[in-house]
Design a protein around this motif. Sequence first.
Motif, PDB file in Angstrom:
ATOM      1  N   THR A 140      -7.990   4.843  -4.037  1.00 42.89           N
ATOM      2  CA  THR A 140      -8.884   4.499  -5.218  1.00 42.89           C
ATOM      3  C   THR A 140      -9.732   5.596  -5.809  1.00 42.89           C
ATOM      4  OG1 THR A 140      -8.936   2.261  -4.283  1.00 42.89           O
ATOM      5  CG2 THR A 140     -10.526   2.706  -6.120  1.00 42.89           C
ATOM      6  N   LEU A 159       2.752   1.872  -3.493  1.00 41.09           N
ATOM      7  CA  LEU A 159       1.685   2.295  -4.592  1.00 41.09           C
ATOM      8  C   LEU A 159       1.288   3.688  -4.201  1.00 41.09           C
ATOM      9  CD1 LEU A 159      -0.110  -1.083  -5.405  1.00 41.09           C
ATOM     10  CD2 LEU A 159       1.931  -0.184  -6.634  1.00 41.09           C
ATOM     11  N   LEU A 161      -7.546   7.680  -8.296  1.00 39.82           N
ATOM     12  CA  LEU A 161      -7.409   6.735  -9.531  1.00 39.82           C
ATOM     13  C   LEU A 161      -8.359   7.057 -10.200  1.00 39.82           C
ATOM     14  CD1 LEU A 161      -5.909   4.846 -11.087  1.00 39.82           C
ATOM     15  CD2 LEU A 161      -6.828   2.826  -9.897  1.00 39.82           C
ATOM     16  N   ASN A 163      -6.722  -2.188  -6.756  1.00 37.54           N
ATOM     17  CA  ASN A 163      -6.074  -1.291  -6.228  1.00 37.54           C
ATOM     18  C   ASN A 163      -6.823  -0.988  -4.744  1.00 37.54           C
ATOM     19  OD1 ASN A 163      -4.260   1.315  -5.953  1.00 37.54           O
ATOM     20  ND2 ASN A 163      -6.194   2.399  -5.942  1.00 37.54           N
ATOM     21  N   TYR A 167      -9.348  -0.632 -10.524  1.00 40.62           N
ATOM     22  CA  TYR A 167      -9.812   0.089  -9.435  1.00 40.62           C
ATOM     23  C   TYR A 167     -10.176  -0.819  -8.506  1.00 40.62           C
ATOM     24  CZ  TYR A 167     -10.490   3.274 -13.365  1.00 40.62           C
ATOM     25  OH  TYR A 167     -10.476   3.938 -14.362  1.00 40.62           O
ATOM     26  N   HIS A 174       3.398   1.201 -11.855  1.00 39.89           N
ATOM     27  CA  HIS A 174       2.950   0.289 -10.544  1.00 39.89           C
ATOM     28  C   HIS A 174       3.168  -1.223 -10.848  1.00 39.89           C
ATOM     29  CE1 HIS A 174       2.787   3.848  -8.029  1.00 39.89           C
ATOM     30  NE2 HIS A 174       1.782   3.990  -8.843  1.00 39.89           N
ATOM     31  N   LYS A 186       0.763  -1.197   0.056  1.00 44.99           N
ATOM     32  CA  LYS A 186       0.125   0.067   0.118  1.00 44.99           C
ATOM     33  C   LYS A 186       0.929   1.150   0.008  1.00 44.99           C
ATOM     34  CE  LYS A 186      -3.398   2.415   2.900  1.00 44.99           C
ATOM     35  NZ  LYS A 186      -4.258   2.394   3.800  1.00 44.99           N
ATOM     36  N   THR A 202      -1.710   4.985  -3.959  1.00 41.61           N
ATOM     37  CA  THR A 202      -2.851   5.492  -4.741  1.00 41.61           C
ATOM     38  C   THR A 202      -3.986   5.261  -4.104  1.00 41.61           C
ATOM     39  OG1 THR A 202      -1.298   5.334  -6.493  1.00 41.61           O
ATOM     40  CG2 THR A 202      -3.568   5.596  -7.153  1.00 41.61           C
ATOM     41  N   TRP A 240      -0.875   4.094 -14.679  1.00 40.49           N
ATOM     42  CA  TRP A 240      -0.857   3.785 -13.162  1.00 40.49           C
ATOM     43  C   TRP A 240      -0.322   2.321 -13.585  1.00 40.49           C
ATOM     44  CZ3 TRP A 240      -2.580  -0.530 -10.763  1.00 40.49           C
ATOM     45  CH2 TRP A 240      -2.636  -0.422  -9.206  1.00 40.49           C
ATOM     46  N   ASN A 279      -5.101  -1.242  -1.054  1.00 43.85           N
ATOM     47  CA  ASN A 279      -5.350  -0.325   0.151  1.00 43.85           C
ATOM     48  C   ASN A 279      -6.002  -1.017   1.167  1.00 43.85           C
ATOM     49  OD1 ASN A 279      -4.010   1.655  -1.294  1.00 43.85           O
ATOM     50  ND2 ASN A 279      -6.017   2.366  -2.393  1.00 43.85           N
TER      51      ASN A 279
END
Length: 187
Positions: free
Chosen positions: A15, A11, A18, A143, A140, A37, A8, A13, A33, A147
Amino acid sequence: MSTITTLKEKLATPTLHLALMTIATGGVWPLVWLYKHQDTLMQETGQRFSSSVLIIWMAVCFGLSALLRPYTSPVIDPLNYTLHTPVVIIAITGILSLALMVLYIVWAFKARSALQHYTLTQFQLELKMNVFYTFAFSVYYVNYCINALPDALAKQQILRAHLQQPAMQTAPVSPVTGPANEGSNTQ
């Protein structure tokens, strides 16, 4: 050894960012992205589930589709007669857009498998990722799950601690007899 928050943090990022960047860039940001990544994700999980060639093909499909899209709308001539767009251009644009969606989904399912294997082997965490969400939201959702890893591990640790506690042994409850109950048993 890495911690559950390492991926996490690498990266970094959210969501929502994004998704908003995708809207702001007209759909280009997920490709950026992924390009930026994907290697980090593969290095951290220890699995090579994709290659940069896949992302290049995604970019080619996106670029050609975007290039052909203006030619798919009908053009009105000076005499107000509608000129029909060639069906071939519409078909090619549709096929390229469909190919892009399929490549996103393929990447998402490969990343899903790698992420589940990583969490199971490194942290003994059975990461449950919804198949429908993986299909519908692809990058998405992956990601989002990355997270949410620290929260998922904390939740599992709480559940494990709760299940490992010995159940408290209590004496069976006997019926209470008293003045209120004595009158109810009379006939």
